[in-house]
Design a protein around this motif. Structure first.
Motif, PDB file in Angstrom:
ATOM      1  N   PRO A  89      18.607 -23.507  93.569  1.00  0.00           N
ATOM      2  CA  PRO A  89      19.629 -23.542  92.519  1.00  0.00           C
ATOM      3  C   PRO A  89      20.155 -24.964  92.290  1.00  0.00           C
ATOM      4  CG  PRO A  89      20.110 -21.794  94.084  1.00  0.00           C
ATOM      5  CD  PRO A  89      18.935 -22.542  94.638  1.00  0.00           C
ATOM      6  N   ALA A  90      20.123 -25.783  93.324  1.00  0.00           N
ATOM      7  CA  ALA A  90      20.621 -27.151  93.175  1.00  0.00           C
ATOM      8  C   ALA A  90      19.736 -27.967  92.225  1.00  0.00           C
ATOM      9  CB  ALA A  90      20.678 -27.833  94.540  1.00  0.00           C
ATOM     10  N   ASP A  91      18.512 -27.510  92.010  1.00  0.00           N
ATOM     11  CA  ASP A  91      17.600 -28.221  91.108  1.00  0.00           C
ATOM     12  C   ASP A  91      17.714 -27.743  89.665  1.00  0.00           C
ATOM     13  OD1 ASP A  91      16.589 -29.676  93.193  1.00  0.00           O
ATOM     14  OD2 ASP A  91      14.905 -28.309  93.556  1.00  0.00           O
ATOM     15  N   ALA A  92      18.632 -26.795  89.428  1.00  0.00           N
ATOM     16  CA  ALA A  92      18.663 -26.135  88.111  1.00  0.00           C
ATOM     17  C   ALA A  92      18.749 -27.143  86.971  1.00  0.00           C
ATOM     18  CB  ALA A  92      19.823 -25.145  88.042  1.00  0.00           C
ATOM     19  N   GLU A  93      19.630 -28.136  87.108  1.00  0.00           N
ATOM     20  CA  GLU A  93      19.824 -29.073  86.002  1.00  0.00           C
ATOM     21  C   GLU A  93      18.527 -29.817  85.703  1.00  0.00           C
ATOM     22  OE1 GLU A  93      22.714 -32.744  84.810  1.00  0.00           O
ATOM     23  OE2 GLU A  93      23.243 -31.558  86.586  1.00  0.00           O
ATOM     24  N   MET A  94      17.916 -30.303  86.766  1.00  0.00           N
ATOM     25  CA  MET A  94      16.681 -31.073  86.611  1.00  0.00           C
ATOM     26  C   MET A  94      15.560 -30.218  85.990  1.00  0.00           C
ATOM     27  SD  MET A  94      14.559 -32.854  89.674  1.00  0.00           S
ATOM     28  CE  MET A  94      14.271 -31.297  90.515  1.00  0.00           C
ATOM     29  N   LEU A  95      15.520 -28.946  86.391  1.00  0.00           N
ATOM     30  CA  LEU A  95      14.418 -28.102  85.938  1.00  0.00           C
ATOM     31  C   LEU A  95      14.604 -27.596  84.507  1.00  0.00           C
ATOM     32  CD1 LEU A  95      13.821 -25.927  89.142  1.00  0.00           C
ATOM     33  CD2 LEU A  95      12.369 -27.764  88.306  1.00  0.00           C
ATOM     34  N   TYR A  96      15.822 -27.197  84.164  1.00  0.00           N
ATOM     35  CA  TYR A  96      15.989 -26.464  82.896  1.00  0.00           C
ATOM     36  C   TYR A  96      16.694 -27.247  81.804  1.00  0.00           C
ATOM     37  CZ  TYR A  96      15.085 -23.201  86.622  1.00  0.00           C
ATOM     38  OH  TYR A  96      14.552 -22.617  87.728  1.00  0.00           O
ATOM     39  N   GLU A  97      17.425 -28.281  82.186  1.00  0.00           N
ATOM     40  CA  GLU A  97      18.205 -29.012  81.183  1.00  0.00           C
ATOM     41  C   GLU A  97      17.319 -29.671  80.121  1.00  0.00           C
ATOM     42  OE1 GLU A  97      20.574 -32.328  79.560  1.00  0.00           O
ATOM     43  OE2 GLU A  97      18.781 -32.509  80.811  1.00  0.00           O
ATOM     44  N   PRO A  98      16.124 -30.187  80.483  1.00  0.00           N
ATOM     45  CA  PRO A  98      15.302 -30.852  79.462  1.00  0.00           C
ATOM     46  C   PRO A  98      14.956 -29.975  78.262  1.00  0.00           C
ATOM     47  CG  PRO A  98      14.472 -31.364  81.637  1.00  0.00           C
ATOM     48  CD  PRO A  98      15.541 -30.308  81.820  1.00  0.00           C
ATOM     49  N   ALA A  99      15.050 -28.672  78.391  1.00  0.00           N
ATOM     50  CA  ALA A  99      14.724 -27.796  77.257  1.00  0.00           C
ATOM     51  C   ALA A  99      15.847 -27.788  76.219  1.00  0.00           C
ATOM     52  CB  ALA A  99      14.453 -26.378  77.751  1.00  0.00           C
ATOM     53  N   ASN A 100      17.045 -28.203  76.635  1.00  0.00           N
ATOM     54  CA  ASN A 100      18.216 -28.067  75.753  1.00  0.00           C
ATOM     55  C   ASN A 100      18.107 -28.843  74.442  1.00  0.00           C
ATOM     56  OD1 ASN A 100      19.381 -26.401  77.558  1.00  0.00           O
ATOM     57  ND2 ASN A 100      20.811 -27.901  78.405  1.00  0.00           N
ATOM     58  N   ASP A 101      17.513 -30.043  74.502  1.00  0.00           N
ATOM     59  CA  ASP A 101      17.500 -30.836  73.269  1.00  0.00           C
ATOM     60  C   ASP A 101      16.183 -30.695  72.517  1.00  0.00           C
ATOM     61  OD1 ASP A 101      15.915 -32.184  75.005  1.00  0.00           O
ATOM     62  OD2 ASP A 101      16.880 -34.140  74.774  1.00  0.00           O
ATOM     63  N   LYS A 102      15.430 -29.638  72.815  1.00  0.00           N
ATOM     64  CA  LYS A 102      14.168 -29.436  72.097  1.00  0.00           C
ATOM     65  C   LYS A 102      14.282 -28.219  71.189  1.00  0.00           C
ATOM     66  CE  LYS A 102      11.610 -31.997  75.506  1.00  0.00           C
ATOM     67  NZ  LYS A 102      12.843 -32.391  76.246  1.00  0.00           N
ATOM     68  N   ILE A 103      15.275 -28.276  70.305  1.00  0.00           N
ATOM     69  CA  ILE A 103      15.527 -27.123  69.436  1.00  0.00           C
ATOM     70  C   ILE A 103      14.399 -26.916  68.435  1.00  0.00           C
ATOM     71  CG2 ILE A 103      18.052 -26.937  69.566  1.00  0.00           C
ATOM     72  CD1 ILE A 103      18.081 -28.821  67.090  1.00  0.00           C
ATOM     73  N   TYR A 104      13.531 -27.943  68.307  1.00  0.00           N
ATOM     74  CA  TYR A 104      12.424 -27.778  67.356  1.00  0.00           C
ATOM     75  C   TYR A 104      11.393 -26.773  67.841  1.00  0.00           C
ATOM     76  CZ  TYR A 104      10.987 -31.488  70.566  1.00  0.00           C
ATOM     77  OH  TYR A 104      10.746 -32.218  71.695  1.00  0.00           O
ATOM     78  N   ARG A 105      11.574 -26.244  69.043  1.00  0.00           N
ATOM     79  CA  ARG A 105      10.691 -25.157  69.487  1.00  0.00           C
ATOM     80  C   ARG A 105      11.097 -23.813  68.873  1.00  0.00           C
ATOM     81  NH1 ARG A 105      10.601 -27.366  75.597  1.00  0.00           N
ATOM     82  NH2 ARG A 105       8.723 -28.617  75.473  1.00  0.00           N
ATOM     83  N   HIS A 106      12.219 -23.801  68.161  1.00  0.00           N
ATOM     84  CA  HIS A 106      12.686 -22.547  67.559  1.00  0.00           C
ATOM     85  C   HIS A 106      12.437 -22.558  66.057  1.00  0.00           C
ATOM     86  CE1 HIS A 106      14.609 -21.327  71.319  1.00  0.00           C
ATOM     87  NE2 HIS A 106      14.892 -22.611  71.459  1.00  0.00           N
ATOM     88  N   PRO A 107      12.045 -21.393  65.512  1.00  0.00           N
ATOM     89  CA  PRO A 107      11.675 -21.340  64.093  1.00  0.00           C
ATOM     90  C   PRO A 107      12.823 -21.729  63.150  1.00  0.00           C
ATOM     91  CG  PRO A 107      11.692 -19.132  65.083  1.00  0.00           C
ATOM     92  CD  PRO A 107      11.830 -20.109  66.192  1.00  0.00           C
ATOM     93  N   THR A 108      14.054 -21.507  63.569  1.00  0.00           N
ATOM     94  CA  THR A 108      15.202 -21.771  62.683  1.00  0.00           C
ATOM     95  C   THR A 108      15.423 -23.269  62.462  1.00  0.00           C
ATOM     96  OG1 THR A 108      16.473 -21.473  64.706  1.00  0.00           O
ATOM     97  CG2 THR A 108      16.517 -19.672  63.124  1.00  0.00           C
ATOM     98  N   PHE A 109      14.730 -24.116  63.223  1.00  0.00           N
ATOM     99  CA  PHE A 109      14.879 -25.562  63.088  1.00  0.00           C
ATOM    100  C   PHE A 109      14.367 -26.051  61.734  1.00  0.00           C
ATOM    101  CE2 PHE A 109      13.029 -29.870  63.832  1.00  0.00           C
ATOM    102  CZ  PHE A 109      14.191 -30.542  64.188  1.00  0.00           C
ATOM    103  N   TYR A 110      13.441 -25.315  61.125  1.00  0.00           N
ATOM    104  CA  TYR A 110      12.750 -25.787  59.927  1.00  0.00           C
ATOM    105  C   TYR A 110      13.422 -25.278  58.667  1.00  0.00           C
ATOM    106  CZ  TYR A 110       9.712 -27.017  63.625  1.00  0.00           C
ATOM    107  OH  TYR A 110       9.255 -27.565  64.788  1.00  0.00           O
ATOM    108  N   ASN A 111      13.704 -26.207  57.743  1.00  0.00           N
ATOM    109  CA  ASN A 111      14.371 -25.870  56.490  1.00  0.00           C
ATOM    110  C   ASN A 111      13.355 -25.530  55.425  1.00  0.00           C
ATOM    111  OD1 ASN A 111      17.119 -25.686  56.456  1.00  0.00           O
ATOM    112  ND2 ASN A 111      17.383 -27.912  56.636  1.00  0.00           N
TER     113      ASN A 111
END
Ligand SMILES: [Fe+2]
Ligand SMILES: [Fe+2]
Lengths: 119, 319
Positions: A89-111
């Motif tokens: 659990p102490a590694d959570a930030e390192m493991l999962y945080e990088p996904a936070n700023d990759k919103i372009y992986r979601h379909p709603t990102f595209y206009n």
């Protein structure tokens, strides 16, 4: 990543827990098993809980008795808990945080225009 | 149970839409058909990374580069989900890779076409991923459980692939004359290969009937192709691009678009290995595999060393 090989899944290891029974002889205890139940054909096996048993057969029989009394399942997997390796659990930030700023992986990102159909 | 009663049980499961799971009895041909289809599908995801990988370093902006990188990364994941599903049928990962490299196993022919301009990234996302999605959505209900579950994950991830491609095409189509021309040219080159992605016509597709009986497939090749054409033609119109088919015409009576004759000779020629990039693609895969051999070996050696070091420690833990 200091300890990705943390064992016992959700169970802390005995030494780290620092209980009073550190010198208690556990060699005759039945091992712990993790139980996974498939509720119906077509679905994944899902973790249901755990139990102690002397071997895999007994673990499946016990899992049947404990976890499928109300038609909860059509298939059982058991895995001895010590073979479950879990992330720290102490590694959570390192493991999962990088996904936070990759919103372009979601379909709603595209206009795209509202008139666009079937996409 | 006798083989006959096994077969009856299997038939009943299929009939009642109960998923077949890895430990269930299944006919040999069902297993073989699935191994062929799923591994072919997995290979397509992996080889499919190559034409798009070609443009990652040359994407026109950081935003486009991030998106393309994320998409290609997803395709690698799709390959993994599918290889794993095939492994539940009793074939090993290395065996499948070996079949790909020897040319015994096929992958989708669309990836044997070159990506010569940036607009091709738009056309691939829009058309190739669009056709793949059309094919994959019904596979979420395919009769073999692990395949169906892999498809659910894949379809969820695919949803941005087509949109980012369409966005590229739309931007180019609204751009300068040169950009618009580039978009139209990409559509011209990718349209026919895309509609061939659904496979040969039903009349020339001997496996279809059995696959539909086994509920591996839910729709025939021609049904899916028609559905794809109907929705995609409208999408092209919306951004002012022209589908390169002079015979394309809305048919009031059928409620579908009529379309021109597909060049099946070209299709079979590419399947047989004579497409513009067949050799290049296979060589790229073989090279990646061979160049990566030392990494695989090193990882195993490292794991063994670690295990050896850990052994005395775990003994003392048990005591
Ligand atoms: Fe994919
Ligand atoms: Fe995709």
């Amino acid at each position: 990543m200091k300890n990705i090989f943390h064992r016992y899944g959700d169970y802390g290891d005995r030494e780290a827990a620092g209980g009073e029974n550190t010198h208690h002889d556990t060699s005759n205890e039945w091992p712990l098993w993790e139980v996974f139940i498939r509720s119906k054909a077509g679905l994944d096996h899902k973790h249901a809980g755990s139990l102690h048993a002397a071997d895999a057969n007994m673990a499946i029989e016990n899992a049947r008795d404990v976890y499928t009394r109300r038609m909860e399942g059509v298939s059982i997997w058991v895995v001895e808990s010590k073979y479950v390796h879990a992330s720290d659990p102490a590694d959570a930030e390192m493991l999962y945080e990088p996904a936070n700023d990759k919103i372009y992986r979601h379909p709603t990102f595209y206009n795209l225009p509202d008139e666009l159909k079937h996409m | 149970m006798t083989t006959k009663s096994f077969q009856e049980h299997f038939d009943k499961q299929i009939e009642n839409e109960v998923s077949i799971e890895p430990r269930d009895w299944m006919p040999d041909d069902y297993r073989k058909t699935l191994i062929r289809q799923i591994s072919q599908h997995a290979h397509s995801e992996i080889v499919g990374m190559l034409p798009e990988g070609n443009w990652i370093t040359r994407a026109p902006s950081l935003r486009r580069k991030c998106v393309l990188l994320a998409k290609v990364q997803d395709e690698g994941g799709h390959g993994l989900y599918l290889y794993s599903a095939a492994e539940t049928l009793g074939i090993s990962r290395d065996e499948m890779i070996e079949q790909l490299h020897s040319g015994k196993a096929k992958y989708s022919s669309i990836f044997n076409y070159p990506t010569i301009t940036w607009a091709d990234m738009g056309a691939i996302g829009w058309l190739v991923d669009g056709a793949a999605i059309m094919n994959q959505v019904p596979l979420c209900r395919t009769s073999y459980g692990p395949y169906a579950r892999a498809m659910v994950r894949v379809c969820k991830e695919e949803s941005f692939h087509q949109r980012q491609g369409y966005e590229i095409m739309m931007t180019l189509a609204n751009g300068t004359e040169v950009q618009k021309k580039m978009a139209q040219d990409a559509l011209n080159r990718w349209w026919w290969p895309s509609i061939m992605m659904f496979g040969p016509s039903d009349a020339d597709s001997p496996h279809t009937v059995q696959s539909m009986k086994w509920r591996i497939k839910r729709f025939s090749n021609d049904e899916l192709r028609q559905k794809f054409i109907d929705v995609t033609v409208e999408q092209a119109k919306l951004i002012g691009l022209t589908v390169p088919d002079p015979d394309l015409k809305w048919n009031e009576a059928t409620g579908h678009y009529d379309f021109g004759k597909i060049n099946w000779d070209e299709f079979w020629n590419v399947v047989k290995g004579n497409g513009p990039c067949n050799k290049e693609r296979l060589q790229a895969r073989q090279k990646a595999w061979n160049d990566g051999a030392w990494v695989r070996d090193a990882a195993v050696a490292h794991a063994q060393k670690r295990k050896f070091k850990e052994t005395p420690k775990s003994k003392s833990e048990a005591a």
